[in-house]
Design a protein around this motif. Structure first.
Motif, PDB file in Angstrom:
ATOM      1  N   ALA A  23       0.947  -1.166  -0.091  1.00 13.74           N
ATOM      2  CA  ALA A  23       0.147  -0.249  -0.025  1.00 13.74           C
ATOM      3  C   ALA A  23       0.875   1.238   0.049  1.00 13.74           C
ATOM      4  O   ALA A  23       0.689   2.178  -0.582  1.00 13.74           O
ATOM      5  N   ARG A  24       1.996   1.053   0.587  1.00 12.75           N
ATOM      6  CA  ARG A  24       2.726   2.301   0.764  1.00 12.75           C
ATOM      7  C   ARG A  24       3.450   2.550  -0.495  1.00 12.75           C
ATOM      8  O   ARG A  24       3.613   3.879  -0.924  1.00 12.75           O
ATOM      9  N   ARG A  25       3.911   1.744  -1.249  1.00  8.41           N
ATOM     10  CA  ARG A  25       4.392   1.736  -2.608  1.00  8.41           C
ATOM     11  C   ARG A  25       3.660   2.466  -3.698  1.00  8.41           C
ATOM     12  O   ARG A  25       3.813   3.298  -4.369  1.00  8.41           O
ATOM     13  N   LEU A  26       2.346   1.989  -3.545  1.00 12.42           N
ATOM     14  CA  LEU A  26       1.313   2.512  -4.524  1.00 12.42           C
ATOM     15  C   LEU A  26       0.776   3.905  -4.121  1.00 12.42           C
ATOM     16  O   LEU A  26       0.857   4.863  -4.841  1.00 12.42           O
ATOM     17  N   LEU A  27       1.060   4.122  -2.710  1.00 12.54           N
ATOM     18  CA  LEU A  27       0.616   5.592  -2.444  1.00 12.54           C
ATOM     19  C   LEU A  27       1.737   6.714  -2.778  1.00 12.54           C
ATOM     20  O   LEU A  27       1.375   7.775  -3.112  1.00 12.54           O
ATOM     21  N   GLU A  28       2.841   5.980  -2.827  1.00 14.41           N
ATOM     22  CA  GLU A  28       4.007   6.762  -3.350  1.00 14.41           C
ATOM     23  C   GLU A  28       3.653   7.146  -4.727  1.00 14.41           C
ATOM     24  O   GLU A  28       4.136   8.273  -5.309  1.00 14.41           O
ATOM     25  N   LEU A  29       3.236   6.557  -5.639  1.00 15.02           N
ATOM     26  CA  LEU A  29       2.731   6.856  -6.962  1.00 15.02           C
ATOM     27  C   LEU A  29       1.451   7.617  -7.030  1.00 15.02           C
ATOM     28  O   LEU A  29       1.437   8.300  -7.852  1.00 15.02           O
ATOM     29  N   SER A  30       0.491   7.197  -6.082  1.00 14.45           N
ATOM     30  CA  SER A  30      -0.771   7.919  -6.173  1.00 14.45           C
ATOM     31  C   SER A  30      -1.061   8.326  -4.729  1.00 14.45           C
ATOM     32  O   SER A  30      -2.263   7.753  -4.157  1.00 14.45           O
ATOM     33  N   PRO A  31      -0.386   9.449  -4.268  1.00 12.72           N
ATOM     34  CA  PRO A  31      -0.971   9.926  -2.840  1.00 12.72           C
ATOM     35  C   PRO A  31      -2.106  10.400  -2.670  1.00 12.72           C
ATOM     36  O   PRO A  31      -2.745  10.191  -1.572  1.00 12.72           O
ATOM     37  N   ASN A  32      -2.821  10.603  -3.597  1.00 10.76           N
ATOM     38  CA  ASN A  32      -4.250  11.307  -3.337  1.00 10.76           C
ATOM     39  C   ASN A  32      -5.384  10.191  -3.727  1.00 10.76           C
ATOM     40  O   ASN A  32      -6.538  10.840  -3.654  1.00 10.76           O
ATOM     41  N   ASP A  33      -5.276   8.984  -3.746  1.00  9.03           N
ATOM     42  CA  ASP A  33      -6.015   7.968  -4.307  1.00  9.03           C
ATOM     43  C   ASP A  33      -6.762   7.548  -3.092  1.00  9.03           C
ATOM     44  O   ASP A  33      -6.282   6.869  -2.091  1.00  9.03           O
ATOM     45  N   GLU A  34      -7.826   7.966  -2.884  1.00 10.09           N
ATOM     46  CA  GLU A  34      -8.769   7.702  -1.677  1.00 10.09           C
ATOM     47  C   GLU A  34      -8.991   6.085  -1.297  1.00 10.09           C
ATOM     48  O   GLU A  34      -8.962   5.731  -0.170  1.00 10.09           O
ATOM     49  N   SER A  35      -9.168   5.587  -2.395  1.00 10.61           N
ATOM     50  CA  SER A  35      -9.255   3.735  -2.399  1.00 10.61           C
ATOM     51  C   SER A  35      -8.001   3.252  -1.808  1.00 10.61           C
ATOM     52  O   SER A  35      -8.047   2.295  -0.937  1.00 10.61           O
ATOM     53  N   LEU A  36      -6.872   3.724  -2.145  1.00 12.37           N
ATOM     54  CA  LEU A  36      -5.609   3.529  -1.573  1.00 12.37           C
ATOM     55  C   LEU A  36      -5.273   3.937  -0.170  1.00 12.37           C
ATOM     56  O   LEU A  36      -4.908   3.088   0.623  1.00 12.37           O
ATOM     57  N   GLN A  37      -5.812   4.893   0.049  1.00 10.56           N
ATOM     58  CA  GLN A  37      -5.740   5.498   1.627  1.00 10.56           C
ATOM     59  C   GLN A  37      -6.679   4.740   2.364  1.00 10.56           C
ATOM     60  O   GLN A  37      -6.141   4.217   3.597  1.00 10.56           O
ATOM     61  N   ALA A  38      -7.788   4.400   1.834  1.00 12.53           N
ATOM     62  CA  ALA A  38      -8.934   3.517   3.099  1.00 12.53           C
ATOM     63  C   ALA A  38      -7.859   2.224   3.166  1.00 12.53           C
ATOM     64  O   ALA A  38      -8.123   1.490   4.042  1.00 12.53           O
ATOM     65  N   ALA A  39      -7.483   1.554   1.979  1.00 11.39           N
ATOM     66  CA  ALA A  39      -6.978   0.258   2.016  1.00 11.39           C
ATOM     67  C   ALA A  39      -5.762   0.259   2.999  1.00 11.39           C
ATOM     68  O   ALA A  39      -5.496  -0.603   3.786  1.00 11.39           O
ATOM     69  N   MET A  40      -4.859   1.293   3.079  1.00 12.05           N
ATOM     70  CA  MET A  40      -3.787   1.513   3.795  1.00 12.05           C
ATOM     71  C   MET A  40      -4.373   1.664   5.134  1.00 12.05           C
ATOM     72  O   MET A  40      -3.753   1.058   6.390  1.00 12.05           O
ATOM     73  N   ALA A  41      -5.332   2.507   5.460  1.00 14.18           N
ATOM     74  CA  ALA A  41      -6.093   2.533   6.909  1.00 14.18           C
ATOM     75  C   ALA A  41      -6.375   1.269   7.467  1.00 14.18           C
ATOM     76  O   ALA A  41      -6.309   0.839   8.665  1.00 14.18           O
ATOM     77  N   TRP A  42      -7.120   0.323   6.589  1.00 14.93           N
ATOM     78  CA  TRP A  42      -7.453  -0.908   7.109  1.00 14.93           C
ATOM     79  C   TRP A  42      -6.583  -1.768   7.220  1.00 14.93           C
ATOM     80  O   TRP A  42      -6.474  -2.420   8.356  1.00 14.93           O
ATOM     81  N   VAL A  43      -5.436  -1.792   6.810  1.00 16.61           N
ATOM     82  CA  VAL A  43      -4.163  -2.532   7.012  1.00 16.61           C
ATOM     83  C   VAL A  43      -3.615  -2.082   8.417  1.00 16.61           C
ATOM     84  O   VAL A  43      -3.196  -2.817   9.428  1.00 16.61           O
ATOM     85  N   LEU A  44      -3.349  -0.672   8.493  1.00 16.31           N
ATOM     86  CA  LEU A  44      -2.842  -0.339   9.717  1.00 16.31           C
ATOM     87  C   LEU A  44      -3.611  -0.641  10.806  1.00 16.31           C
ATOM     88  O   LEU A  44      -3.489  -1.008  12.084  1.00 16.31           O
ATOM     89  N   TYR A  45      -5.284  -0.629  10.691  1.00 14.45           N
ATOM     90  CA  TYR A  45      -6.232  -0.937  11.921  1.00 14.45           C
ATOM     91  C   TYR A  45      -5.896  -2.534  12.213  1.00 14.45           C
ATOM     92  O   TYR A  45      -5.730  -2.699  13.512  1.00 14.45           O
ATOM     93  N   ASP A  46      -5.718  -3.136  11.159  1.00 17.22           N
ATOM     94  CA  ASP A  46      -5.327  -4.684  11.612  1.00 17.22           C
ATOM     95  C   ASP A  46      -4.055  -4.901  12.479  1.00 17.22           C
ATOM     96  O   ASP A  46      -3.788  -5.430  13.320  1.00 17.22           O
ATOM     97  N   MET A  47      -3.118  -4.017  12.028  1.00 17.79           N
ATOM     98  CA  MET A  47      -1.978  -4.040  12.798  1.00 17.79           C
ATOM     99  C   MET A  47      -2.278  -3.362  14.108  1.00 17.79           C
ATOM    100  O   MET A  47      -1.449  -3.956  15.083  1.00 17.79           O
ATOM    101  N   ILE A  48      -2.796  -2.336  14.227  1.00 18.85           N
ATOM    102  CA  ILE A  48      -3.201  -1.686  15.665  1.00 18.85           C
ATOM    103  C   ILE A  48      -3.789  -2.837  16.547  1.00 18.85           C
ATOM    104  O   ILE A  48      -3.669  -2.939  17.727  1.00 18.85           O
ATOM    105  N   LYS A  49      -4.874  -3.658  16.031  1.00 20.64           N
ATOM    106  CA  LYS A  49      -5.593  -4.716  16.735  1.00 20.64           C
ATOM    107  C   LYS A  49      -4.402  -5.791  17.192  1.00 20.64           C
ATOM    108  O   LYS A  49      -4.681  -6.090  18.319  1.00 20.64           O
ATOM    109  N   VAL A  50      -3.559  -6.158  16.395  1.00 17.12           N
ATOM    110  CA  VAL A  50      -2.424  -6.935  16.740  1.00 17.12           C
ATOM    111  C   VAL A  50      -1.759  -6.402  18.077  1.00 17.12           C
ATOM    112  O   VAL A  50      -1.426  -6.992  19.147  1.00 17.12           O
TER     113      VAL A  50
END
Length: 219
Positions: A23-50
């Motif tokens: 997700a981070r690599r893709l966001l470097e290419l498209s930093p304003n893509d909200e679908s990518l931002q949301a995907a990153m947020a969900w990944v981080l939420y999973d890591m937060i739960k851990v």
């Protein structure tokens, strides 16, 4: 090239680190893509739960501070779940009487984005209840209130039952008490706060504790 779908697939497989890197690599290419931002947020939420499951508070704090940067404004579920898990971690710290860490975590609420026309999640208001209950123990109570913003109080918070203070009256009273403790160092802040209290009393003249507080602040 990975797609957003593949990021979610990595999440489902429990490959959170790989999903995060992708997700981070893709966001470097498209930093304003909200679908990518949301995907990153969900990944981080999973890591937060851990981190929460492992009771790793430092890791939780670090991940949450990044998590809030990626939540889209319209992502109600992410906002709700973020507030809820943050509140739970704050409660753990309070139980351990680690009030400084609890306060540090509470301040992370500043990074959360909320739709201006929608009510805040329950966890958001539960954090205020914690602040009110432990106002003397929290080292940066006033800073949290400033971040939380008293404008977020709802009409129901001003309702008074019997002789007990409403939560709105109580939090205003507590802010004033903290300002009084360092009155000589906060003259400008106190003057501004008195104006807020004047507005509050114009709407709720029956808030007797606020009337007494105002008198002390202007002595």
């Amino acid at each position: 090239m990975y797609s957003v779908t593949e990021i979610y697939q990595l999440r489902e497989e429990g490959k959170y680190q790989e999903a995060f890197i992708t997700a981070r690599r893709l966001l470097e290419l498209s930093p304003n893509d909200e679908s990518l931002q949301a995907a990153m947020a969900w990944v981080l939420y999973d890591m937060i739960k851990v981190a929460a499951d492992e009771n790793n508070i430092d890791s939780f704090e670090e991940l949450f501070s990044v998590f809030v940067e990626y939540i889209p404004l319209e992502a109600d579920k992410l906002q709700q779940m973020g507030c809820y898990i943050l509140y739970n971690m704050v409660e753990r710290c309070i139980t351990k009487q680690d009030y400084k860490k609890a306060n540090d975590l509470m301040l992370l609420i500043e990074g959360l984005k909320f739709h201006p026309d929608k009510e805040r999640p329950n966890g958001f208001y539960q954090l205020l209840e914690v602040a009110v209950a432990f106002s003397q123990q929290l080292p940066e109570f006033l800073k949290f209130i400033k971040v939380w913003r008293l404008q977020n109080l709802l009409p129901k918070h001003y309702q008074q039952y019997g002789e007990a203070m409403s939560i709105a009256e109580k939090v205003h009273w507590l802010v004033g008490q903290h300002l009084l403790q360092k009155k000589n160092d906060n003259e400008e802040v106190i003057n501004a706060y008195v104006k807020q209290l004047d507005l509050l009393l114009s709407r709720y003249p029956h808030f007797k504790h606020i009337t007494k507080l105002r008198a002390k602040l202007v002595e």
